[in-house]
Design a protein around this motif. Structure first.
Motif, short mmCIF file in Angstrom:
data_model
loop_
_atom_site.label_atom_id
_atom_site.label_comp_id
_atom_site.label_asym_id
_atom_site.label_seq_id
_atom_site.Cartn_x
_atom_site.Cartn_y
_atom_site.Cartn_z
N ARG A 31 -10.56 8.41 -3.32
CA ARG A 31 -12.04 8.54 -2.94
C ARG A 31 -12.56 7.12 -2.55
N THR A 32 -13.90 7.30 -1.81
CA THR A 32 -14.48 6.05 -1.48
C THR A 32 -16.04 6.33 -1.59
N ARG A 33 -16.49 5.16 -2.41
CA ARG A 33 -18.00 5.44 -3.00
C ARG A 33 -18.80 4.15 -2.05
N HIS A 34 -19.87 4.77 -1.25
CA HIS A 34 -20.68 3.88 -0.66
C HIS A 34 -22.06 3.80 -1.51
N GLU A 35 -22.62 2.77 -1.46
CA GLU A 35 -23.91 2.85 -2.13
C GLU A 35 -24.83 1.56 -1.61
N ALA A 49 -28.99 -4.33 -0.75
CA ALA A 49 -27.49 -4.27 -1.37
C ALA A 49 -26.71 -3.22 -0.91
N ALA A 50 -25.64 -3.41 -0.76
CA ALA A 50 -24.42 -2.40 -0.07
C ALA A 50 -23.09 -2.69 -0.72
N THR A 51 -22.60 -1.56 -1.22
CA THR A 51 -21.35 -1.58 -1.97
C THR A 51 -20.62 -0.70 -1.20
#
Length: 396
Positions: A290-294, A304-306
């Motif tokens: 899975r990939t989580r983008h924030e 902010a970006a993660t």
């Protein structure tokens, strides 16, 4: 016998018993006044009125740690091992106790607390003197939260009264703040230009061009992103705070359905917005995971970006066993890139930080070029379109 003033008071009988025991006290410890002052506090609604209300609260408490003049086993001391070598002697360790200052014993102003540390205090017939840290406890900031404790060493403060040490208060998100400690001798209340004591290359605090304390910009951006994430993950907490709107759903992305959560915090003239998107795949690999983008926007500007890739723990494909979790974080403040970091697995980590790049003594790679962030900025715009939310601006 040298007699010292007792701030805690002592009965005649107790004093007589003390003299009969022949416990000669050492030289008097000078009573001390201390000023604890908030130099900077920021983020969303941490304005002067709210800060003043926090400091004026009856729940503010000061604790002074005291040690007995003489340690008596079972009463003011305990048997233990002393020394740091391989051969440790049995000795008597002092039992420390605390004196609490509350209410009128703590004088308050808009951004400061002033209190008197007693030179002596009596617990029963035994005199105690300051020996450990001094702690200021601020009341909880949020429902169900714990008090905020800020400690200082009384010995360090008295050793050089002309210096004001600065500390990161470690306030609960989204707040960040700097406090200072100062010793004030009796009869010497005049304000003097402060001489700040700052930990070398402190990651949270710096000095601006006017030699005044300031928080690192990435600390402010990180605090906002952490708070928005906490609200998205805890609907109960979000409902306890005014001006918070929550949203969640499922949308069709390039690789299938994705789950998303959205938070908007409206306070003042700079709304805080957060979007989290969970993809059922890894972005950089065909292996399962899975990939989580924030993403977090403050006042419509990306702050902010993660991106975090989480591979499956037990993949069916043996070739995927070596794939490790990775994460990338980017922080901006007022449109300027402040921090860029990457984690690969539990061991590999690299970071670029603007403040270190500008202070060569704190970075052996000073002057290195800022990493490119256009790809993660484009992703923020893309995911906003996927979930059907209005498109905020990128860093200006």
């Amino acid at each position: 016998m040298l007699m010292c003033h007792s701030d805690g008071g002592m009965s005649r009988a107790g004093l007589a018993l003390f003299m009969l025991l022949g416990l000669a006290a050492p030289a008097c410890v000078h009573a001390t006044d201390i000023v604890f002052r908030v130099e900077q506090a920021t983020n969303l609604d941490m304005d002067a009125d709210r800060l003043a209300a926090m400091l004026a609260s009856d729940a503010v408490e000061v604790r002074v740690t005291m040690a007995p003049v003489i340690a008596l086993p079972g009463w003011t001391g305990r048997i233990g091992l002393c020394g740091v070598s391989s051969i440790r002697d049995v000795c008597i360790k002092k039992r420390w106790r605390s004196v609490y200052l509350r209410g009128s014993k703590v004088r308050r102003t808009d951004n400061a607390l002033r209190f008197h540390v007693p030179g002596w205090h009596w617990f029963g017939v035994m005199p105690y003197r300051p020996a450990g840290p001094v702690r200021v406890s601020l009341p909880p900031f949020w429902p169900g939260d714990l008090p905020v404790n800020i400690d200082a060493s009384l010995f360090e403060l008295e050793k050089d009264a002309a210096v004001q040490p600065l500390v990161d208060m470690h306030l609960p998100v989204p707040y960040v703040g700097i406090a200072s400690w100062r010793v004030v001798r009796r009869g010497k209340d005049a304000e003097v230009a402060p001489v700040w004591r700052l930990t070398q290359c402190d990651p949270g605090i710096g000095l601006d061009d006017a030699v005044m304390p300031q928080l690192r910009s990435y600390r402010r951006a990180s605090a906002l992103a952490d708070w928005a994430r906490a609200l998205a993950d805890n609907a109960w907490w979000a409902t306890q705070i005014g001006g918070v709107q929550l949203g969640q759903g499922v949308a069709a992305g390039a690789a299938g359905l994705v789950e998303w959560r959205d938070v908007t915090v409206t306070r003042g003239d700079r709304p805080l917005r957060y979007l989290s998107v969970l993809e059922p795949r890894l972005v950089s690999s065909a292996c399962p995971g899975r990939t989580r983008h924030e993403y977090t926007w403050l006042g419509g500007t990306l702050t902010a970006a993660t991106m975090q890739e989480i591979p499956d723990a037990f993949p069916d494909d043996a070739m995927c066993e070596s794939v490790q979790a990775t994460s990338r974080q980017v922080l901006w403040w007022d449109g300027a890139l402040e921090r860029h970091s990457r984690h690969t697995g539990p061991a590999e980590f690299e970071a670029w930080e603007r403040w270190r790049n500008e202070e060569p003594a704190c970075n052996d790679r000073a002057g290195s070029a800022a990493p490119a962030t256009q790809d993660i900025e484009r992703d923020a715009v893309y995911w906003q379109g996927v979930v059907g939310r209005p498109e905020p601006q990128g860093p200006r």
